[in-house]
Design an enzyme around this catalytic site. Structure first.
Site, PDB file in Angstrom:
ATOM      1  N   GLY A  28       2.997  -4.826  15.202  1.00 28.28           N
ATOM      2  CA  GLY A  28       2.328  -5.304  14.130  1.00 28.28           C
ATOM      3  C   GLY A  28       1.759  -4.185  13.138  1.00 28.28           C
ATOM      4  O   GLY A  28       1.702  -3.204  13.590  1.00 28.28           O
ATOM      5  N   GLN A  54      -2.524   0.591   6.705  1.00 29.91           N
ATOM      6  CA  GLN A  54      -1.843   1.530   7.538  1.00 29.91           C
ATOM      7  C   GLN A  54      -0.873   2.230   7.132  1.00 29.91           C
ATOM      8  O   GLN A  54      -0.184   3.490   7.489  1.00 29.91           O
ATOM      9  CB  GLN A  54      -1.181   0.912   9.184  1.00 29.91           C
ATOM     10  N   CYS A 108      -2.385   0.952  18.953  1.00 27.23           N
ATOM     11  CA  CYS A 108      -2.413   1.038  17.412  1.00 27.23           C
ATOM     12  C   CYS A 108      -1.226   2.013  17.075  1.00 27.23           C
ATOM     13  O   CYS A 108      -1.318   3.331  17.492  1.00 27.23           O
ATOM     14  CB  CYS A 108      -3.637   1.216  16.958  1.00 27.23           C
ATOM     15  N   LEU A 109      -0.508   1.849  15.908  1.00 32.08           N
ATOM     16  CA  LEU A 109       0.354   2.796  15.484  1.00 32.08           C
ATOM     17  C   LEU A 109      -0.340   3.928  14.772  1.00 32.08           C
ATOM     18  O   LEU A 109      -0.177   4.930  14.637  1.00 32.08           O
ATOM     19  CB  LEU A 109       1.331   2.237  14.459  1.00 32.08           C
ATOM     20  N   HIS A 127      -6.145  -8.187  15.780  1.00 31.23           N
ATOM     21  CA  HIS A 127      -5.883  -6.730  15.732  1.00 31.23           C
ATOM     22  C   HIS A 127      -5.700  -6.346  14.098  1.00 31.23           C
ATOM     23  O   HIS A 127      -6.152  -5.471  13.662  1.00 31.23           O
ATOM     24  CB  HIS A 127      -4.984  -6.111  16.561  1.00 31.23           C
ATOM     25  N   GLU A 128      -4.593  -7.046  13.611  1.00 32.53           N
ATOM     26  CA  GLU A 128      -4.174  -6.576  12.381  1.00 32.53           C
ATOM     27  C   GLU A 128      -5.260  -7.195  11.178  1.00 32.53           C
ATOM     28  O   GLU A 128      -5.469  -6.295  10.225  1.00 32.53           O
ATOM     29  CB  GLU A 128      -2.730  -7.264  11.932  1.00 32.53           C
ATOM     30  N   HIS A 133      -8.071  -4.668  10.889  1.00 29.90           N
ATOM     31  CA  HIS A 133      -7.517  -3.633  10.001  1.00 29.90           C
ATOM     32  C   HIS A 133      -7.824  -3.876   8.474  1.00 29.90           C
ATOM     33  O   HIS A 133      -8.294  -2.892   7.872  1.00 29.90           O
ATOM     34  CB  HIS A 133      -5.941  -3.325  10.161  1.00 29.90           C
TER      35      HIS A 133
END
Length: 174
Positions: A46, A51, A94-95, A136-137, A140
């Site tokens: 994701g 990000q 998380c990236l 989660h996204e 963000h």
């Protein structure tokens, strides 16, 4: 398609609230393609636009398993319209917070209203990994990180670690 550099904690842009996408055009579709390319390259399941430094309400994901055909999804202006009382716990990463994982509890089933890549309004009911990834996204897009769902002590440790690493790299800190 272009692979974009990822924004890493403690960069303050990760705390910005993303703005809605007003018009569907080729620029928005290119952003979706670039985000998917970046997510697959990372590799991740994701990615929110913030990000990669774009404060727009868009996220991409693909929760297909290794060996399965890719199943990319694009969510534009996603909004959780219902969430179950039942909760589930998944280990999240998380990236933008590389190599850190923690268990996070979230609603087990959600319904998300959004636009797809073609600008069509959709209602997606999700459970399991898809529900967790979507939440989660979407967090963000609201300037919330998964570490905000863990204990204050653990969160502060993670922020200190990434702030120190950023200083060593010469990047911005919180």
């Amino acid at each position: 398609m272009t692979i974009k550099p990822l924004i890493i904690l403690p960069d303050p842009i990760l705390r910005e609230v993303s703005k809605p996408i007003e018009t569907m055009d080729s620029e928005v579709r290119k952003l979706a393609d670039d985000m998917l390319e970046t997510m697959y390259d990372a590799p991740g399941i994701g990615l929110a636009a913030i990000q990669i430094g774009v404060a727009r309400r868009m996220l991409v994901l693909d929760v297909s398993k290794d060996g399965e055909e890719k199943a990319p999804l694009v969510f534009i202006n996603p909004e959780v319209v219902s969430a179950s009382e039942t909760r589930s716990v998944y280990e999240e990463g998380c990236l933008s917070i590389p190599d850190y994982y923690a268990e996070v509890e979230r609603p087990a089933v959600i319904t998300v209203k959004h636009l797809d890549r073609d600008g069509k309004e959709r209602l997606t009911e999700a459970d399991g990994l898809l529900a967790t990834c979507l939440q989660h996204e979407i967090d963000h897009l609201n300037g919330v990180l998964f570490i905000d769902h863990i204990s204050k002590l653990k969160r502060e440790m993670v922020i200190r670690k990434f702030t120190k690493a950023a200083k060593l790299r010469g990047s911005k800190a919180l």
